[in-house]
Motif scaffolding. Structure first.
Motif, PDB file in Angstrom:
ATOM      1  N   UNK A 170       0.970  -1.169  -0.022  1.00 24.07           N
ATOM      2  CA  UNK A 170      -0.024   0.072  -0.048  1.00 24.07           C
ATOM      3  C   UNK A 170       0.902   1.043  -0.025  1.00 24.07           C
ATOM      4  N   UNK A 171       0.550   2.334  -0.950  1.00 24.76           N
ATOM      5  CA  UNK A 171       1.272   3.464  -0.809  1.00 24.76           C
ATOM      6  C   UNK A 171       1.088   4.381   0.402  1.00 24.76           C
ATOM      7  N   UNK A 172       0.215   3.926   1.234  1.00 20.18           N
ATOM      8  CA  UNK A 172      -0.189   4.659   2.644  1.00 20.18           C
ATOM      9  C   UNK A 172       1.012   3.706   3.564  1.00 20.18           C
ATOM     10  N   UNK A 173       1.325   2.756   3.615  1.00 21.58           N
ATOM     11  CA  UNK A 173       2.240   2.103   4.555  1.00 21.58           C
ATOM     12  C   UNK A 173       3.299   2.973   4.769  1.00 21.58           C
ATOM     13  N   UNK A 174       3.877   2.914   6.036  1.00 20.72           N
ATOM     14  CA  UNK A 174       5.175   3.547   6.553  1.00 20.72           C
ATOM     15  C   UNK A 174       6.308   2.599   6.085  1.00 20.72           C
ATOM     16  N   UNK A 175       7.574   3.225   5.741  1.00 21.44           N
ATOM     17  CA  UNK A 175       8.717   2.374   5.384  1.00 21.44           C
ATOM     18  C   UNK A 175       9.021   1.355   6.493  1.00 21.44           C
ATOM     19  N   UNK A 176       8.904   1.887   7.754  1.00 21.43           N
ATOM     20  CA  UNK A 176       9.264   1.023   8.629  1.00 21.43           C
ATOM     21  C   UNK A 176       8.345  -0.109   9.201  1.00 21.43           C
ATOM     22  N   UNK A 177       7.456  -0.134   8.292  1.00 24.77           N
ATOM     23  CA  UNK A 177       6.241  -1.177   8.454  1.00 24.77           C
ATOM     24  C   UNK A 177       6.726  -2.170   7.354  1.00 24.77           C
ATOM     25  N   UNK A 178       7.379  -1.967   6.294  1.00 27.72           N
ATOM     26  CA  UNK A 178       7.810  -2.797   5.311  1.00 27.72           C
ATOM     27  C   UNK A 178       8.765  -3.902   5.337  1.00 27.72           C
ATOM     28  N   UNK A 179       9.179  -4.213   6.594  1.00 27.05           N
ATOM     29  CA  UNK A 179      10.094  -5.437   6.822  1.00 27.05           C
ATOM     30  C   UNK A 179      11.477  -5.381   5.817  1.00 27.05           C
ATOM     31  N   UNK A 180      11.847  -4.175   5.348  1.00 29.80           N
ATOM     32  CA  UNK A 180      13.077  -4.081   4.770  1.00 29.80           C
ATOM     33  C   UNK A 180      14.141  -3.919   5.916  1.00 29.80           C
ATOM     34  N   UNK A 181      15.224  -4.709   5.578  1.00 26.69           N
ATOM     35  CA  UNK A 181      16.356  -4.616   6.711  1.00 26.69           C
ATOM     36  C   UNK A 181      17.231  -3.242   6.007  1.00 26.69           C
ATOM     37  N   UNK A 182      18.169  -2.760   6.880  1.00 29.26           N
ATOM     38  CA  UNK A 182      18.927  -1.475   6.461  1.00 29.26           C
ATOM     39  C   UNK A 182      19.619  -1.705   5.107  1.00 29.26           C
ATOM     40  N   UNK A 183      20.162  -2.991   5.162  1.00 29.89           N
ATOM     41  CA  UNK A 183      21.146  -3.261   3.690  1.00 29.89           C
ATOM     42  C   UNK A 183      19.777  -3.054   2.243  1.00 29.89           C
ATOM     43  N   UNK A 184      18.864  -3.823   2.497  1.00 25.14           N
ATOM     44  CA  UNK A 184      17.865  -3.656   1.380  1.00 25.14           C
ATOM     45  C   UNK A 184      17.283  -2.179   1.283  1.00 25.14           C
ATOM     46  N   UNK A 185      17.288  -1.434   2.195  1.00 27.54           N
ATOM     47  CA  UNK A 185      16.756  -0.120   2.054  1.00 27.54           C
ATOM     48  C   UNK A 185      17.984   0.790   1.528  1.00 27.54           C
ATOM     49  N   UNK A 186      19.115   0.448   2.029  1.00 27.63           N
ATOM     50  CA  UNK A 186      20.395   1.119   1.256  1.00 27.63           C
ATOM     51  C   UNK A 186      20.362   0.845  -0.278  1.00 27.63           C
ATOM     52  N   UNK A 187      20.262  -0.483  -0.682  1.00 27.27           N
ATOM     53  CA  UNK A 187      20.245  -0.760  -2.050  1.00 27.27           C
ATOM     54  C   UNK A 187      18.932  -0.230  -2.823  1.00 27.27           C
ATOM     55  N   UNK A 188      17.774  -0.294  -2.025  1.00 29.49           N
ATOM     56  CA  UNK A 188      16.774   0.612  -2.789  1.00 29.49           C
ATOM     57  C   UNK A 188      16.921   1.993  -3.098  1.00 29.49           C
ATOM     58  N   UNK A 189      17.484   2.660  -1.883  1.00 30.66           N
ATOM     59  CA  UNK A 189      17.768   4.204  -2.137  1.00 30.66           C
ATOM     60  C   UNK A 189      18.765   4.240  -3.365  1.00 30.66           C
ATOM     61  N   UNK A 190      19.802   3.510  -3.382  1.00 28.23           N
ATOM     62  CA  UNK A 190      20.716   3.542  -4.679  1.00 28.23           C
ATOM     63  C   UNK A 190      19.944   3.466  -5.954  1.00 28.23           C
ATOM     64  N   UNK A 191      19.406   2.543  -5.983  1.00 26.75           N
ATOM     65  CA  UNK A 191      18.449   2.126  -7.122  1.00 26.75           C
ATOM     66  C   UNK A 191      17.565   3.353  -7.425  1.00 26.75           C
TER      67      UNK A 191
END
Length: 88
Positions: free
Chosen positions: A29-50
């Protein structure tokens, strides 16, 4: 530089997050908070880079803090993209 629409940014984020989580896009859902998405910090950094590669510009390190949902971040990206295109 092409302007990125909020809808395009939102769709991109949902597609990438769904892929990383191994779920269908309809489950992100677009309304979900990022901290609710179960992405670990490495995945979040990779996503941010992409995301920055896709956009062609760097997002500030506080972008996710101030825009904590997919929808909020997509709107911010569209605004940033427009301002950068106008300045170019």
């Amino acid at each position: 530089m092409a302007v990125v629409a909020a809808k395009d940014a939102q769709d991109w984020l949902i597609e990438k997050i769904a892929h990383r989580l191994g779920v269908d896009q309809s489950e992100v859902s677009p309304e979900r908070f990022f901290d609710e998405l179960d992405l670990d910090s490495t995945e979040a950094l990779i996503l941010a880079g992409e995301l920055e590669n896709w956009l062609g510009f760097e997002l500030g390190t506080t972008a996710l803090w101030y825009h904590p949902t997919i929808k909020d971040l997509a709107l911010f990206i569209a605004e940033e993209s427009s301002q950068r295109a106008d300045a170019a």
